[in-house]
Design an enzyme around this catalytic site. Structure first.
Site, short mmCIF file in Angstrom:
data_model
loop_
_atom_site.label_atom_id
_atom_site.label_comp_id
_atom_site.label_asym_id
_atom_site.label_seq_id
_atom_site.Cartn_x
_atom_site.Cartn_y
_atom_site.Cartn_z
N ASP A 127 -12.41 -0.91 2.26
CA ASP A 127 -11.32 -0.59 3.29
C ASP A 127 -12.00 0.04 4.78
O ASP A 127 -12.35 -0.48 5.65
CB ASP A 127 -10.36 0.22 2.68
CG ASP A 127 -8.87 0.27 3.54
OD1 ASP A 127 -8.76 -0.85 4.41
OD2 ASP A 127 -8.05 0.76 3.06
N GLU A 183 1.06 -1.30 -0.04
CA GLU A 183 -0.11 -0.05 -0.08
C GLU A 183 1.00 1.28 -0.08
O GLU A 183 0.91 1.89 -0.96
CB GLU A 183 -1.06 0.00 1.12
CG GLU A 183 -1.94 1.12 1.39
CD GLU A 183 -2.59 1.27 2.67
OE1 GLU A 183 -2.13 0.62 3.61
OE2 GLU A 183 -3.82 1.94 2.63
N1 HPA Z 1 -3.93 0.04 5.74
C1 HPA Z 1 -3.23 -0.39 6.95
N2 HPA Z 1 -4.08 -0.46 8.04
C2 HPA Z 1 -5.23 -0.12 7.99
C3 HPA Z 1 -6.05 0.34 6.98
C4 HPA Z 1 -5.14 0.43 5.76
O1 HPA Z 1 -5.61 0.86 4.58
N3 HPA Z 1 -7.30 0.64 7.29
C5 HPA Z 1 -7.35 0.25 8.72
N4 HPA Z 1 -5.94 -0.07 9.17
ZN ZN Z 2 -7.10 -2.21 5.05
#
Ligand code: HPA
Ligand code: ZN
Length: 339
Positions: A278, A200
């Site tokens: 998400d 990410e």
């Molecule tokens: N990334 C990492 N941790 C998280 C996310 C995310 O998109 N959403 C909630 N915790």
């Molecule tokens: Zn997430």
């Protein structure tokens, strides 16, 4: 509603990347804070919403953890989960695999049992009353220690029949999957499946580690995989699902412009991509809004959109018969739309 909006709204969908704490809508947050005698840092829903202006993952996480801090009793976790289920029911999401972050709560003195039983009771009601099938994924917070993750795994063992998989979330940069290799090995030995957030904000190397060291069944996000040609080829070869979250990527500036979202290239390369929300209360939309934003920005065809929904069911932890039934529903729906 436009034809595209209508098509997406009625399409049978599955969600594979959803943090239940990320569905906490401001109105419910204020209501639960007030019944628990707690005060939020913000004076109104509007003030709170105005703070949802993030430059990166960490700025979001700080607000997300502080919001979750008003959840105290079993009923709070039930109400949070039930509100989410009602919402996705209205969006034709028939199956959901949700994350919960026990450490966000146990670190504040809330018993593990309180958290999981409120969530599980709502999921059971959602199945019975709304027909929504589900799986529960327990996520370790990667900014905390390996020891804390081991302790959380121990606490989860009595509830194993409720938990299908373990995951890894929170601050990615500087917290590679390798830090959790041993705890994931123990989780697998206990019979849990595994998934992990990777690529990410973190580099492609973290996606390799999630595959090789954590033996994941899916990569959560995975955007930065495309920076590594060999990794991309490997993900295609494995048909490894990527749970992509378009509005999340935009809000956290993982992607600067939806028309340049990497999902277009992922589809082109033949990767097993899915669309997910998400943390919908924070990122401006649930499943329909995510599909729509992406489909409009990338000019996706109805057939490509339907394929994304099929990918989600086939990447889910449902059994083969359940997957086939759900995919047949999509095929029927697409047929009727053409008809
Ligand atoms: N990334 C990492 N941790 C998280 C996310 C995310 O998109 N959403 C909630 N915790
Ligand atoms: Zn997430």
């Amino acid at each position: 509603m436009s034809t595209l909006e209508n098509f997406i709204a009625g399409l049978p969908k599955a969600e594979l990347h959803l943090h239940i704490e990320g569905t906490f809508e401001p109105e419910l947050m204020f209501r639960i804070a007030s019944r628990n005698g707690l005060k939020l840092k913000y004076n109104s829903v509007e003030e709170l919403k105005a703070a949802y202006d993030f430059n990166n993952l960490q700025e979001f996480l700080d607000i997300y953890y502080s919001g979750a801090g008003v959840l105290i009793g079993e009923q709070d976790f039930y109400d949070l989960t039930w509100a989410y289920l009602l919402k996705i029911h209205s969006q034709h999401v028939g199956h959901t695999e949700i994350f919960f972050d026990p450490q966000t709560h146990t670190s504040r003195g809330i018993p593990f049992h309180t958290v999981i039983s409120g969530i599980q009771r709502a999921l059971e009601d959602g199945h019975e009353k709304l027909g929504i099938t589900y799986r529960l994924i327990m996520s370790f917070l990667r900014h905390l220690s390996e020891e804390a993750a081991f302790q959380t795994l121990e606490e989860a063992l009595p509830y194993q029949s409720w938990i299908t998989a373990v995951g890894l979330d929170s601050s990615e940069k500087g917290n590679p999957p390798s830090r959790f290799e041993r705890v994931f090995a123990k989780a697998r030995a206990e019979g849990f499946l595994t998934v992990a957030h990777a690529g990410e904000e973190g580099p492609a190397e973290y996606v390799w580690e999630a595959l090789k060291l954590l033996h994941v069944s899916r990569i959560d996000h995975g955007n930065r995989s495309l920076e590594d040609v060999r990794l991309t080829e490997e993900l295609v070869r494995l048909k490894m699902p990527l749970t992509v979250c378009p509005l999340s990527n935009l809000k956290l500036k993982v992607v600067n412009d939806m028309t340049r979202h990497p999902l277009a290239e992922m589809l082109e390369k033949g990767m097993m991509v899915t669309v997910n929300s998400d943390d919908p209360a924070y990122f401006g939309g649930y499943m329909n809004e995510n599909y729509l934003a992406l489909a409009q920005a990338l000019n996706l065809t109805q057939e490509q959109i339907a394929q994304l929904a099929r990918n989600a069911f086939s990447s889910s932890f449902l059994n083969e018969k359940e997957k086939a039934e759900q995919i047949a529903k999509i095929d029927r729906y697409v047929g009727q739309q053409k008809g």
